[in-house]
Design a protein around this motif. Structure first.
Motif, PDB file in Angstrom:
ATOM      1  N   MET A  13       5.734   0.209   5.045  1.00  0.00           N
ATOM      2  CA  MET A  13       5.873   1.367   4.163  1.00  0.00           C
ATOM      3  C   MET A  13       4.970   2.494   4.670  1.00  0.00           C
ATOM      4  N   SER A  14       5.505   3.725   4.738  1.00  0.00           N
ATOM      5  CA  SER A  14       4.743   4.854   5.257  1.00  0.00           C
ATOM      6  C   SER A  14       3.672   5.294   4.266  1.00  0.00           C
ATOM      7  N   LEU A  15       2.680   6.044   4.793  1.00  0.00           N
ATOM      8  CA  LEU A  15       1.617   6.560   3.938  1.00  0.00           C
ATOM      9  C   LEU A  15       2.197   7.441   2.841  1.00  0.00           C
ATOM     10  N   LYS A  16       3.193   8.259   3.203  1.00  0.00           N
ATOM     11  CA  LYS A  16       3.815   9.148   2.216  1.00  0.00           C
ATOM     12  C   LYS A  16       4.494   8.329   1.122  1.00  0.00           C
ATOM     13  N   ALA A  17       5.166   7.245   1.522  1.00  0.00           N
ATOM     14  CA  ALA A  17       5.841   6.386   0.541  1.00  0.00           C
ATOM     15  C   ALA A  17       4.833   5.685  -0.357  1.00  0.00           C
ATOM     16  N   GLU A  18       3.700   5.262   0.231  1.00  0.00           N
ATOM     17  CA  GLU A  18       2.655   4.614  -0.562  1.00  0.00           C
ATOM     18  C   GLU A  18       2.167   5.544  -1.663  1.00  0.00           C
ATOM     19  N   GLU A  19       1.954   6.814  -1.306  1.00  0.00           N
ATOM     20  CA  GLU A  19       1.417   7.773  -2.267  1.00  0.00           C
ATOM     21  C   GLU A  19       2.438   8.172  -3.314  1.00  0.00           C
ATOM     22  N   ALA A  20       3.733   7.994  -3.002  1.00  0.00           N
ATOM     23  CA  ALA A  20       4.786   8.346  -3.959  1.00  0.00           C
ATOM     24  C   ALA A  20       5.222   7.166  -4.814  1.00  0.00           C
ATOM     25  N   ALA A  21       4.763   5.961  -4.469  1.00  0.00           N
ATOM     26  CA  ALA A  21       5.162   4.763  -5.213  1.00  0.00           C
ATOM     27  C   ALA A  21       4.723   4.880  -6.670  1.00  0.00           C
ATOM     28  N   PRO A  22       5.510   4.339  -7.595  1.00  0.00           N
ATOM     29  CA  PRO A  22       5.184   4.489  -9.027  1.00  0.00           C
ATOM     30  C   PRO A  22       3.843   3.892  -9.434  1.00  0.00           C
ATOM     31  N   TYR A  23       3.359   2.920  -8.668  1.00  0.00           N
ATOM     32  CA  TYR A  23       2.076   2.284  -9.009  1.00  0.00           C
ATOM     33  C   TYR A  23       0.887   2.975  -8.363  1.00  0.00           C
ATOM     34  N   SER A  24       1.125   3.973  -7.493  1.00  0.00           N
ATOM     35  CA  SER A  24       0.049   4.546  -6.678  1.00  0.00           C
ATOM     36  C   SER A  24      -1.101   5.179  -7.472  1.00  0.00           C
ATOM     37  N   PRO A  25      -0.875   5.743  -8.681  1.00  0.00           N
ATOM     38  CA  PRO A  25      -2.035   6.271  -9.415  1.00  0.00           C
ATOM     39  C   PRO A  25      -3.039   5.184  -9.805  1.00  0.00           C
ATOM     40  N   HIS A  26      -2.593   3.949  -9.837  1.00  0.00           N
ATOM     41  CA  HIS A  26      -3.444   2.843 -10.275  1.00  0.00           C
ATOM     42  C   HIS A  26      -3.858   1.945  -9.109  1.00  0.00           C
ATOM     43  N   PHE A  27      -2.982   1.871  -8.097  1.00  0.00           N
ATOM     44  CA  PHE A  27      -3.308   1.121  -6.891  1.00  0.00           C
ATOM     45  C   PHE A  27      -2.578   1.743  -5.708  1.00  0.00           C
ATOM     46  N   ASN A  28      -3.338   2.358  -4.827  1.00  0.00           N
ATOM     47  CA  ASN A  28      -2.758   2.952  -3.621  1.00  0.00           C
ATOM     48  C   ASN A  28      -3.283   2.177  -2.421  1.00  0.00           C
ATOM     49  N   PRO A  29      -2.435   1.371  -1.773  1.00  0.00           N
ATOM     50  CA  PRO A  29      -2.895   0.551  -0.652  1.00  0.00           C
ATOM     51  C   PRO A  29      -3.541   1.362   0.467  1.00  0.00           C
ATOM     52  N   ALA A  30      -3.153   2.627   0.591  1.00  0.00           N
ATOM     53  CA  ALA A  30      -3.740   3.462   1.634  1.00  0.00           C
ATOM     54  C   ALA A  30      -5.237   3.660   1.404  1.00  0.00           C
ATOM     55  N   ASN A  31      -5.662   3.573   0.143  1.00  0.00           N
ATOM     56  CA  ASN A  31      -7.082   3.748  -0.200  1.00  0.00           C
ATOM     57  C   ASN A  31      -7.792   2.426  -0.460  1.00  0.00           C
ATOM     58  N   GLY A  32      -7.029   1.342  -0.612  1.00  0.00           N
ATOM     59  CA  GLY A  32      -7.627   0.045  -0.920  1.00  0.00           C
ATOM     60  C   GLY A  32      -7.957  -0.088  -2.396  1.00  0.00           C
ATOM     61  N   PHE A  33      -8.469  -1.240  -2.766  1.00  0.00           N
ATOM     62  CA  PHE A  33      -8.839  -1.494  -4.160  1.00  0.00           C
ATOM     63  C   PHE A  33     -10.049  -0.651  -4.550  1.00  0.00           C
ATOM     64  N   LYS A  34     -10.038  -0.195  -5.794  1.00  0.00           N
ATOM     65  CA  LYS A  34     -11.203   0.491  -6.341  1.00  0.00           C
ATOM     66  C   LYS A  34     -12.269  -0.558  -6.674  1.00  0.00           C
ATOM     67  N   PRO A  35     -13.536  -0.145  -6.753  1.00  0.00           N
ATOM     68  CA  PRO A  35     -14.577  -1.095  -7.155  1.00  0.00           C
ATOM     69  C   PRO A  35     -14.258  -1.691  -8.521  1.00  0.00           C
ATOM     70  N   ALA A  36     -14.907  -2.804  -8.851  1.00  0.00           N
ATOM     71  CA  ALA A  36     -14.672  -3.476 -10.131  1.00  0.00           C
ATOM     72  C   ALA A  36     -14.658  -2.464 -11.268  1.00  0.00           C
ATOM     73  N   GLN A  37     -13.619  -2.538 -12.086  1.00  0.00           N
ATOM     74  CA  GLN A  37     -13.384  -1.546 -13.126  1.00  0.00           C
ATOM     75  C   GLN A  37     -14.083  -1.904 -14.438  1.00  0.00           C
ATOM     76  N   ARG A  38     -14.593  -0.885 -15.119  1.00  0.00           N
ATOM     77  CA  ARG A  38     -15.285  -1.102 -16.393  1.00  0.00           C
ATOM     78  C   ARG A  38     -14.350  -0.886 -17.582  1.00  0.00           C
ATOM     79  N   SER A  39     -13.073  -0.972 -17.299  1.00  0.00           N
ATOM     80  CA  SER A  39     -12.029  -0.868 -18.319  1.00  0.00           C
ATOM     81  C   SER A  39     -10.987  -1.933 -18.020  1.00  0.00           C
ATOM     82  N   LEU A  40     -10.703  -2.793 -18.991  1.00  0.00           N
ATOM     83  CA  LEU A  40      -9.698  -3.830 -18.778  1.00  0.00           C
ATOM     84  C   LEU A  40      -8.313  -3.232 -18.534  1.00  0.00           C
ATOM     85  N   THR A  41      -8.042  -2.099 -19.160  1.00  0.00           N
ATOM     86  CA  THR A  41      -6.762  -1.439 -18.900  1.00  0.00           C
ATOM     87  C   THR A  41      -6.656  -1.084 -17.430  1.00  0.00           C
ATOM     88  N   ASP A  42      -7.710  -0.515 -16.863  1.00  0.00           N
ATOM     89  CA  ASP A  42      -7.705  -0.158 -15.442  1.00  0.00           C
ATOM     90  C   ASP A  42      -7.636  -1.397 -14.555  1.00  0.00           C
TER      91      ASP A  42
END
Length: 323
Positions: free
Chosen positions: A1-30
């Motif tokens: 999957m291209s970088l552009k496609a990764e950023e356009a994927a519906p899940y990208s605001p919450h998980f964008n593989p191009a950026n990797g996982f965010k540090p441990a989240q302090r919100s269970l929703t996140d």
């Protein structure tokens, strides 16, 4: 999957593989939205479980450096070796039960169970309209990029209604109708509808309550112990997961969506188990596979709870370092 496609994927605001996982989240929703995004992207829980392992190692070291104490926020049994065994079990069962497609679809349904179908991104809504050609999809996308229609949009809207409108799914037609209706409302009422519509489902309230109970337990010796078992029971009770096809008639959309998409996950899982027990394998073997799969699912909740608690440890470490 291209970088552009990764950023356009519906899940990208919450998980964008191009950026990797965010540090441990302090919100269970996140926590759950990032997990869901990784499931939807990769079709396996392995990347998320490895993220949890790495975060525990990083934060446990930080906490010890800041406080001089060794305190881990994961259950004693939930070691790296235990998680490696879960990952190996998944890899063994995945081709037998088509777990990759189950994981991807469950990730999508988890996202929608939390955020609600009304918060689906435009890219996903457009992708659903399989009868439209590329030019028609571009026109549809341009219309959906507007929260509501004003008089200046009527020419483009009229052209679309005369053209590809009839090719849309009912869901697609409803998206346009909603924007037409919003355009007729007084500005203040429209603003309220749009603002209220940004919120998610009742699942966010369930996660927030679990957070509150967890904090009370960690901050007070007298508070009742709280762990992922409590979260699991809250989800079962709130979403009626022990019932088959619960009646959602008359429920608010915030509740109906949470139940609809969570039951889609449950039903897909149950179908896998039913298929398993129809195969020409000894019952003892089928039961063993079902037990292993149940253990995998249960420990995904354990991983999510432990990520949240690890984030709290990091918050304490930050507090110590700032004093």
């Amino acid at each position: 999957m291209s970088l552009k496609a990764e950023e356009a994927a519906p899940y990208s605001p919450h998980f964008n593989p191009a950026n990797g996982f965010k540090p441990a989240q302090r919100s269970l929703t996140d926590v759950f939205l990032q997990m869901a995004g990784s499931f939807e992207r990769f079709g396996t829980p392995e990347p998320y479980l490895r993220h949890v392992m790495a975060e525990h190692a990083r934060i446990d070291a930080r906490y010890k450096l800041a406080t001089g104490k060794e305190v881990s926020r994961r259950p004693e049994y939930f070691t790296d070796a235990y998680l490696e065994n879960l990952i190996a079990t998944w890899k063994k069962l995945a081709p037998v039960l088509d777990l990759e497609s189950l994981c991807r679809q469950s990730g999508r349904d988890m996202r929608l169970a939390i955020l609600g179908s009304w918060n689906r991104p435009v890219s996903e809504l457009v992708a659903d309209e399989q009868q439209l050609n590329d030019q028609e999809k571009a026109a549809y996308r341009a219309l959906l990029n507007k929260d509501y229609f004003s008089k200046t949009d009527f020419t483009a809207l009229e052209a679309f209604y005369k053209g590809p409108h009839d090719k849309l799914t009912e869901q697609g037609k409803n998206q346009l109708s909603r924007r037409v209706q919003l355009g007729t409302l007084p500005p203040e009422k429209r603003r309220k509808v749009l603002t209220d519509g940004k919120s998610g489902t009742v699942l966010i309230a369930v996660f927030n309550e679990q957070q509150r109970k967890t904090l009370s337990y960690l901050e007070s010796d007298s508070a009742e112990k709280v762990n992922s078992d409590d979260l699991q029971q809250s989800l079962i009770d709130r979403l009626k997961l022990n019932e088959k096809n619960p009646d959602t008639h008359g429920l608010r959309s915030e509740e109906a969506n949470a139940m609809r998409f969570s039951h889609a996950i449950r039903d897909a899982y149950v179908m896998r188990l039913e298929h398993l027990h129809k195969q020409p394998v000894p019952k003892e073997q089928a039961d063993k596979i079902e037990k292993a799969l149940d253990l995998l699912v249960k420990n995904i909740l354990v991983a999510a709870q432990s990520e949240f608690e690890a984030a709290l440890n990091e918050e304490l470490a930050d507090s110590k370092n700032n004093h």
